[in-house]
Structure formats: structure tokens, C-alpha cells
Design a protein around this motif. Structure first.
Motif, PDB file in Angstrom:
ATOM      1  N   SER A 154      18.464 -99.423 -33.825  1.00 44.63           N
ATOM      2  CA  SER A 154      18.615-100.724 -34.482  1.00 44.63           C
ATOM      3  C   SER A 154      17.414-101.602 -34.196  1.00 44.63           C
ATOM      4  CB  SER A 154      19.859-101.438 -33.973  1.00 44.63           C
ATOM      5  OG  SER A 154      20.967-100.637 -34.166  1.00 44.63           O
ATOM      6  N   GLN A 155      16.919-101.541 -32.959  1.00 41.86           N
ATOM      7  CA  GLN A 155      15.775-102.386 -32.622  1.00 41.86           C
ATOM      8  C   GLN A 155      14.542-101.970 -33.410  1.00 41.86           C
ATOM      9  OE1 GLN A 155      15.967-101.804 -28.435  1.00 41.86           O
ATOM     10  NE2 GLN A 155      17.248-103.605 -28.108  1.00 41.86           N
ATOM     11  N   LEU A 156      14.378-100.663 -33.607  1.00 45.54           N
ATOM     12  CA  LEU A 156      13.236-100.208 -34.395  1.00 45.54           C
ATOM     13  C   LEU A 156      13.412-100.614 -35.858  1.00 45.54           C
ATOM     14  CD1 LEU A 156      10.661 -98.808 -33.681  1.00 45.54           C
ATOM     15  CD2 LEU A 156      11.684 -96.631 -34.222  1.00 45.54           C
ATOM     16  N   ILE A 157      14.660-100.614 -36.330  1.00 43.76           N
ATOM     17  CA  ILE A 157      14.931-101.064 -37.704  1.00 43.76           C
ATOM     18  C   ILE A 157      14.590-102.547 -37.848  1.00 43.76           C
ATOM     19  CG2 ILE A 157      16.805-101.573 -39.325  1.00 43.76           C
ATOM     20  CD1 ILE A 157      17.910 -98.858 -38.813  1.00 43.76           C
ATOM     21  N   MET A 158      14.974-103.341 -36.841  1.00 43.83           N
ATOM     22  CA  MET A 158      14.644-104.777 -36.879  1.00 43.83           C
ATOM     23  C   MET A 158      13.141-104.972 -36.967  1.00 43.83           C
ATOM     24  SD  MET A 158      17.060-106.000 -33.822  1.00 43.83           S
ATOM     25  CE  MET A 158      16.304-107.556 -33.456  1.00 43.83           C
ATOM     26  N   PHE A 159      12.417-104.191 -36.177  1.00 42.67           N
ATOM     27  CA  PHE A 159      10.963-104.315 -36.123  1.00 42.67           C
ATOM     28  C   PHE A 159      10.338-103.965 -37.470  1.00 42.67           C
ATOM     29  CE2 PHE A 159       6.895-102.087 -34.935  1.00 42.67           C
ATOM     30  CZ  PHE A 159       6.174-103.250 -34.688  1.00 42.67           C
ATOM     31  N   THR A 160      10.749-102.806 -38.024  1.00 45.15           N
ATOM     32  CA  THR A 160      10.131-102.388 -39.289  1.00 45.15           C
ATOM     33  C   THR A 160      10.595-103.293 -40.438  1.00 45.15           C
ATOM     34  OG1 THR A 160      11.812-100.661 -39.337  1.00 45.15           O
ATOM     35  CG2 THR A 160       9.599 -99.993 -38.772  1.00 45.15           C
ATOM     36  N   CYS A 180      18.710-106.663 -49.269  1.00 42.62           N
ATOM     37  CA  CYS A 180      18.957-105.441 -48.488  1.00 42.62           C
ATOM     38  C   CYS A 180      17.932-105.240 -47.369  1.00 42.62           C
ATOM     39  CB  CYS A 180      18.942-104.212 -49.379  1.00 42.62           C
ATOM     40  SG  CYS A 180      20.216-104.201 -50.608  1.00 42.62           S
ATOM     41  N   ASN A 181      16.669-105.568 -47.625  1.00 44.05           N
ATOM     42  CA  ASN A 181      15.627-105.229 -46.650  1.00 44.05           C
ATOM     43  C   ASN A 181      15.251-106.370 -45.728  1.00 44.05           C
ATOM     44  OD1 ASN A 181      15.608-102.858 -47.989  1.00 44.05           O
ATOM     45  ND2 ASN A 181      13.616-103.129 -48.946  1.00 44.05           N
ATOM     46  N   CYS A 182      15.459-107.608 -46.186  1.00 43.91           N
ATOM     47  CA  CYS A 182      15.021-108.740 -45.364  1.00 43.91           C
ATOM     48  C   CYS A 182      16.195-109.494 -44.758  1.00 43.91           C
ATOM     49  CB  CYS A 182      14.183-109.709 -46.192  1.00 43.91           C
ATOM     50  SG  CYS A 182      12.876-108.907 -47.103  1.00 43.91           S
ATOM     51  N   VAL A 183      17.254-109.716 -45.546  1.00 43.38           N
ATOM     52  CA  VAL A 183      18.340-110.571 -45.079  1.00 43.38           C
ATOM     53  C   VAL A 183      19.370-109.769 -44.279  1.00 43.38           C
ATOM     54  CG1 VAL A 183      20.125-112.198 -45.776  1.00 43.38           C
ATOM     55  CG2 VAL A 183      17.983-112.081 -47.058  1.00 43.38           C
ATOM     56  N   ALA A 184      19.874-108.670 -44.861  1.00 39.65           N
ATOM     57  CA  ALA A 184      20.946-107.923 -44.190  1.00 39.65           C
ATOM     58  C   ALA A 184      20.539-107.419 -42.793  1.00 39.65           C
ATOM     59  CB  ALA A 184      21.412-106.772 -45.068  1.00 39.65           C
ATOM     60  N   PRO A 185      19.308-106.902 -42.584  1.00 39.90           N
ATOM     61  CA  PRO A 185      18.965-106.429 -41.235  1.00 39.90           C
ATOM     62  C   PRO A 185      18.877-107.542 -40.199  1.00 39.90           C
ATOM     63  CG  PRO A 185      17.499-105.455 -42.861  1.00 39.90           C
ATOM     64  CD  PRO A 185      18.254-106.528 -43.551  1.00 39.90           C
ATOM     65  N   LEU A 186      18.851-108.812 -40.649  1.00 38.85           N
ATOM     66  CA  LEU A 186      18.818-109.903 -39.672  1.00 38.85           C
ATOM     67  C   LEU A 186      20.057-109.889 -38.786  1.00 38.85           C
ATOM     68  CD1 LEU A 186      17.429-112.922 -41.735  1.00 38.85           C
ATOM     69  CD2 LEU A 186      16.244-111.532 -40.054  1.00 38.85           C
ATOM     70  N   SER A 187      21.147-109.292 -39.306  1.00 37.41           N
ATOM     71  CA  SER A 187      22.383-109.235 -38.510  1.00 37.41           C
ATOM     72  C   SER A 187      22.149-108.500 -37.199  1.00 37.41           C
ATOM     73  CB  SER A 187      23.473-108.543 -39.315  1.00 37.41           C
ATOM     74  OG  SER A 187      23.063-107.227 -39.613  1.00 37.41           O
ATOM     75  N   LEU A 205      25.297-100.947 -42.957  1.00 35.67           N
ATOM     76  CA  LEU A 205      23.949-101.504 -43.067  1.00 35.67           C
ATOM     77  C   LEU A 205      22.937-100.430 -43.451  1.00 35.67           C
ATOM     78  CD1 LEU A 205      22.200-104.071 -42.601  1.00 35.67           C
ATOM     79  CD2 LEU A 205      21.704-103.153 -40.354  1.00 35.67           C
ATOM     80  N   SER A 206      23.115 -99.227 -42.873  1.00 35.36           N
ATOM     81  CA  SER A 206      22.132 -98.185 -43.169  1.00 35.36           C
ATOM     82  C   SER A 206      22.167 -97.823 -44.652  1.00 35.36           C
ATOM     83  CB  SER A 206      22.379 -96.951 -42.300  1.00 35.36           C
ATOM     84  OG  SER A 206      23.590 -96.342 -42.654  1.00 35.36           O
ATOM     85  N   ILE A 207      23.358 -97.861 -45.247  1.00 34.66           N
ATOM     86  CA  ILE A 207      23.433 -97.568 -46.684  1.00 34.66           C
ATOM     87  C   ILE A 207      22.815 -98.717 -47.485  1.00 34.66           C
ATOM     88  CG2 ILE A 207      25.031 -97.195 -48.609  1.00 34.66           C
ATOM     89  CD1 ILE A 207      26.800 -95.697 -46.512  1.00 34.66           C
ATOM     90  N   ILE A 208      23.079 -99.951 -47.034  1.00 35.93           N
ATOM     91  CA  ILE A 208      22.477-101.118 -47.712  1.00 35.93           C
ATOM     92  C   ILE A 208      20.958-100.991 -47.689  1.00 35.93           C
ATOM     93  CG2 ILE A 208      22.098-103.618 -47.520  1.00 35.93           C
ATOM     94  CD1 ILE A 208      24.935-103.906 -46.510  1.00 35.93           C
TER      95      ILE A 208
END
Lengths: 174, 442
Positions: free
Chosen positions: B289-295, B340-347, B363-366
Motif C-alpha cells: 500500500s505504501q508503494l501504491i501511495m508513492f507511485t 481512480c488514480n489520484c483521489v481513491a488512493p488517498l484513502s 481499491l486495487s480494482i478501482i
């Protein structure tokens, strides 16, 4: 015809295995030794290979990569001259765009020679099952096999047992 | 001790637990596999229909000559990337959290490149002539144009496929040997052949370890180069919205972002079905998740930069393109991407979300949907409004393209599902390197 025996012992802990390897090296028996383990362990590897040469695989990766790189520059240049396609007023041999092809070929040939040399040095594929191999060695235990002359077999068996080996067995090999 | 990802079992249990995943499949697996086969057949039907009736049955026509197929191609190549990131880049960084997920991520890489490789061929008007892309000696002494980014792509993707496959197979050999020593009957024959007679002697491990390290070292620059080359398919042209220097890093970050999401989509159900909770702990998901937040941050930054540079360039074509994206007739696709790429991963900034597997699955599907739309925006929006308004156009998404896209998912899972039933989907060897034997200090 030599009358060699293969003495194989099984160890349950890695510390015991490392200890046994060190003792066998001190006695100079290590070139007749095969150590089986289900995963690569740095301490075990250090104990076996300390002061010895590193794996020659690296040399082949370098050679493969070099061949790929030079070969790609050569074939792109030759093909561009052999069938001239003038694109965007660029010279026929434009190295910047060939760099990408050369880079990919460096990686490709480096990887191919890497796996080929690993297979070659590890004797893979191998259809023969070594006499000392036991299925447990791929599960949880470690094994040490020693190839010794018939007269020493009993001695070595006792030695392995004293290092903590279990189920030590000597089999006749040709 | 779950929070730090410690795996406390002995060696024998590792074999027991992981080889248990190879037991005969359940009804659920058969249902999934049947669904995948059906999706693949839909795709196959659509492709045959397209071959029989011509490429015109797809929605592509002037000026939009690159449509959904190229979007799918970039999407699947992107999915592939995080597998190599996890198996090679994180191996060089000695990141321990990669260990239980890297095998399935690598399998995903190989199968995603299989899938991606189909799309340029599907996109060809005459798919049987695909080999014309390769420089092979031919009667007319023709050679390919090495100055074309499309040709670089042929080299990049085929090298990537070969290297990631070899890397994958190398990692599998000792694990298959472990499976062989327990198997009986037909499976024993299968594993005996595929393990190539591996015995795990110290001599073998010595060359193996060197080989594995070199593979990681070769695959690391490769993974960064492949998506860069894919991005040059666009960036090397002068189409407004494509012609930017930010593309390579932007594409690589996006690829890792979508690939990590796909790893989650695959591993969360797998962990549950195979009872791998001991090996794939919440800690591992938190790291992902942390790597997802970063990317996600990098991708968002790239979106903003594109708009800023369009304004700053004072180039009216570029400016119109970036007005068109959020407000033109493909606006829903743009806002979908932003959500999907900017707002949802903020969670994921909240630990509660990072450790909730149900949310991570959703989230991964989003994210995957968002990343598909990112490529859609880049490719289709840019081609819709190029330079001359008289040559602008619109896109008609056809059912053939939808069918082939669905088919590509079916094709991908037709490889992945049998793989996890026939071969160890968690690396036995590498897990053993990090386990802490109960009651023993290592």
C-alpha cells in the motif's frame, strides 16, 4: 576400478551442518564433499567457499552482454547501409537510436549466457539421481556426502556421527 | 509479531504449507477457470470475426488509428512491470516484504506480457505478417527501420518477455524439485522433467545464487527501459499531448502503480483460498500500500505537470488538447482517471485502510480501471483533436474491441489459474531464507 564408498549423513540444524563443514575442511576432506540444502544460506556458503574462487558465471554474463552490445551496433549499422532508409534527414547510421537496440541486446544476450552458463556449471539438466541424495534434503534437513575409499568408510561414518549427523549410511559407488 | 512480517515456522512446515496449494482444485477454482475460458472464447470469436471482416469492424478510423487495442497493449505491459520490480529491484534492495509475493508477481509479469504481445498483432490489418517487424534475411533484401520507436518496442517487449520468463523459470527450479520429492504418479513425472534434476548441492547453489543475482541486475535496468520505450511510441511523435519528455518516468511509475494493484487483486483471494495468512501477513499488504501511495503521488504529479507545461508552452494545439481532456466529449474518461488514480488512493494515508484487505481489494480494482482510462486518455484524446479542426474526429467503441478486451482478461487467467495449481505460487526457497525457527536463534 576403484572401490569407493559414499557416506551420507543428515543434519537437522544448519549450525551443525556449518560446524561439520568447517571441521571437514580442516581435515582437508572438502573436495570429496557434497553439501545438500533446500535453500542457499550465506553462512553455509561462506563456510564452504571461504578463500576459494567465485562462481565463473559472472564472466559469461559479461561476455554475453558485450557480444550483444557490439553485435547490435554492428548489425543495425550494417542493415541501415545495406538497405538505406532516409528518415527525417538523419544520417543513415544514427547511433542515438541504435543505442536502444544495443541496450536491449546487451540485456538479452547477457541473460541468455547467464542461464546457459549456470546450467552448464550446475550440470543441469541431469537425469541421474546422485547416490547420496535423499528427498528430505529438499524439505527441511541438510545433508553431507563424502566419497571415500573403502577402508576409510567406517572412520568417516563415525566422524559424521560425532558432528551430529543422523542416519549415516555408507553405500558402494563405482 | 505479525506487524513486522516475521514468519515463525520450521523448514518442513514451509514445504507442507506451500505444497498444499498444489492439491486438487476446489469447485471454486473450476468455476473461475470456466469463466476465464468463456471470456477467452468470446475474445477468440471477436478476433476471428475481425480477421474475416477486416480491421474496419473495430472502432478505429481516421483520425483515431490507435484505439482500444493499443490502450490494452500499454495496460498489459504496465501490469507486467511491478512483477519485475518486486522480483528484481526489491531483490537488489534486499526488501524482505517481497519474498512471499514475488513468485505470483513474476507469474503475473510473464502472463501479462503474453497478453500484451497479442495486441499489436490483433491491431495489424494482416496479423499473419507480424514477423515483418523482425529484421530477418529476406528475398528482397529489406531491413527494418531502426530509427522507428515502434521497432524499438519490438526489441524491448520481446527482450522483456524472454528475460522475465528465464528469471521466472530460474526461481522455480529448486521449488519444483521440492514438489518433485513429494509427488507421485503423473505429477512426479511432470516435476522431475521441469526441475531438470535439481538436487540442491552446494556446487549448484553457488552458481545458482550468482545467476539469480545477475538476473536481478539485468532485469532492473530492463524494467525501467521497457515502459520508457513504450512511452516513446507516443513521445517521439509530434502529436499534442504525446510529445513530452515527462513520458518515460511517468509511464514507469504508472506501470508500477497498476501492477501493484494487480498483485493485490490476485493475492488477496489467493491468500484466503490457500490459507497462506502465515506467509502473506497484513504487514506485507501495508508495504505494498505504501508503494501504491508513492507511485500514485508520482502519477498525480505527472498529470499536473502536463497541464502546467501545456499552459507554459504557449502552444495553442497543446493548450487546446489539455482543455479538451477535462471538458471535451471524453471528459468522463478523464474524471474517471482522476478519481481512480489520484483521489481513491488517498484513502491509504489512513492505517485503517492500509490494513483492511476488503478495502484493498476494492481499491486495487478501482486503480486498475483508472489506469486503463489513463492510457485511453493519452491515446484516444490526443488523436481526437490534433492540429487541424477539419481533421478532428470521434471514436466509436465497437463490441469487437470490448470482446477482445474481455478476452484478454480470460487469456491471462487461463495461464495464471493453472499455474497456481501446478507450481508453487509462493517461493519455498526464499521463504526458508527468512523464517525464524521457533525456539532457535538464527
Amino acid at each position: 576400478m576403484s572401490t569407493d564408498y559414499l557416506v551420507t549423513g543428515e543434519f537437522t540444524s544448519i549450525e551443525q551442518t556449518i560446524g561439520a563443514v568447517k571441521s571437514l575442511r580442516e581435515e582437508g576432506l572438502d573436495d570429496k564433499m557434497d553439501v545438500y540444502s533446500s535453500f542457499p544460506d550465506h553462512h553455509l556458503e561462506d563456510a564452504i567457499y571461504e578463500g576459494k574462487k567465485r562462481s565463473p558465471v559472472r564472466m559469461f554474463v559479461f561476455l554475453g552482454g558485450l557480444t550483444g552490445c557490439l553485435g547490435a551496433f554492428l548489425f543495425t549499422s550494417w542493415m541501415s547501409v545495406d538497405y538505406p532508409l532516409r528518415v527525417g534527414a538523419k544520417p543513415l547510421i544514427s547511433f542515438p537510436s541504435f543505442v536502444i537496440i544495443a541496450f536491449e541486446c546487451t540485456i538479452l544476450l547477457g541473460a541468455l549466457s547467464n542461464i546457459t552458463s549456470m546450467f552448464f556449471f550446475s550440470r543441469l539438466p541431469n537425469i541421474f539421481r546422485p547416490a547420496g541424495y535423499r528427498p528430505q534434503f529438499s524439505a527441511g534437513t541438510f545433508g553431507i556426502s563424502l566419497r571415500v575409499p573403502k577402508d576409510d568408510a567406517e572412520d568417516v561414518t563415525k566422524k559424521l556421527e560425532s558432528y551430529g549427523a543422523e542416519e549415516v549410511e555408507a553405500v558402494y559407488v563405482r | 509479531m505479525q506487524s513486522t512480517g516475521v514468519i515463525a515456522v520450521d523448514y518442513e512446515t514451509v514445504n507442507d504449507d506451500i505444497l498444499k496449494t498444489l492439491e486438487p482444485p476446489t469447485v471454486g477454482w473450476y468455476l473461475l477457470f470456466a469463466t476465464a475460458v468463456c471470456c477467452m472464447l468470446v475474445g477468440a470469436y471477436c478476433w476471428i470475426y475481425q480477421i474475416m471482416h477486416g480491421i474496419g469492424v473495430a472502432g478505429i478510423s481516421h483520425p483515431i488509428m490507435w484505439g482500444v487495442y493499443i490502450t490494452d497493449f500499454v495496460f498489459w505491459v504496465g501490469i507486467a512491470h511491478s512483477g519485475t520490480l518486486i522480483s528484481a529491484v526489491l531483490f537488489l534492495f534486499r526488501a524482505k516484504w517481497r519474498i512471499p509475493i514475488y513468485r505470483v508477481a513474476e507469474a503475473m509479469t510473464v502472463f501479462a506480457v503474453f497478453t500484451a504481445g497479442l495486441f499489436p498483432i490483433i491491431h495489424l490489418g494482416r496479423p499473419a505478417n507480424f514477423y515483418w517487424l523482425l529484421p530477418y534475411p529476406n528475398q528482397r533484401y529489406l531491413w527494418v527501420n531502426f530509427k522507428s520507436p515502434l521497432l524499438w518496442d519490438v526489441f524491448a517487449v520481446s527482450t522483456y518477455l524472454t528475460v522475465s520468463m528465464l528469471f521466472f523459470i530460474t526461481g522455480l527450479i529448486p521449488d519444483i524439485a521440492a514438489a518433485r520429492d513429494r509427488a507421485t504418479g503423473l505429477r512426479r513425472i511432470l516435476y522431475s522433467v521441469t526441475s531438470l534434476g535439481w538436487r540442491g548441492t552446494h556446487k549448484q547453489w553457488r552458481h545458482y545464487a550468482a545467476c539469480y543475482g545477475f538476473f536481478a541486475a539485468l532485469a532492473t535496468p530492463l524494467v525501467l527501459s521497457v515502459h520508457s520505450v513504450v512511452s516513446w511510441d507516443f513521445a517521439m511523435s509530434n502529436v499534442p499531448g504525446w510529445h513530452t519528455t515527462i513520458f518515460p518516468p511517468y509511464f514507469v511509475a504508472g506501470a508500477i502503480f497498476s501492477g501493484l494493484a494487480m498483485v493485490m487483486t490476485i493475492t488477496i483471494p489467493m491468500r484466503k483460498a490457500f490459507e497462506l495468512e502465515k506467509y502473506l501477513t497484513i504487514w506485507h499488504y501495508e508495504k505494498m500500500s505504501q508503494l501504491i501511495m508513492f507511485t500514485s503521488g508520482i502519477v498525480t504529479y505527472a498529470y499536473v505537470t502536463e497541464f502546467y507545461i501545456a499552459w507554459y508552452s504557449n502552444n495553442q494545439f497543446e493548450q487546446y488538447q489539455f482543455w479538451f481532456r477535462p471538458f471535451g466529449y471524453f471528459a468522463p474518461a478523464f474524471w474517471m482517471m482522476i478519481f481512480c488514480n489520484c483521489v481513491a488512493p488517498l484513502s491509504l494515508w489512513w492505517k485503517k485502510c492500509r490494513t483492511n484487505l476488503v478495502w484493498l481489494m476494492i481499491l486495487s480494482i478501482i486503480i486498475n480501471i483508472g489506469m486503463w482510462f489513463e492510457r485511453f486518455n493519452i491515446i484516444l484524446q490526443s488523436l481526437t483533436v490534433e492540429f487541424d479542426p477539419a481533421a478532428w474526429g470521434n471514436y466509436n467503441f465497437s463490441w469487437i474491441e470490448a470482446g477482445i478486451t474481455l478476452g484478454s482478461f480470460g487469456w491471462f487467467f487461463c495461464f495464471l489459474l493453472p499455474f497456481i495449481k501446478f507450481f508453487p505460487s509462493v517461493s519455498i526457497t526464499e521463504v526458508k531464507e527468512v523464517v525464524e525457527i521457533p525456539g532457535e536463534k538464527h
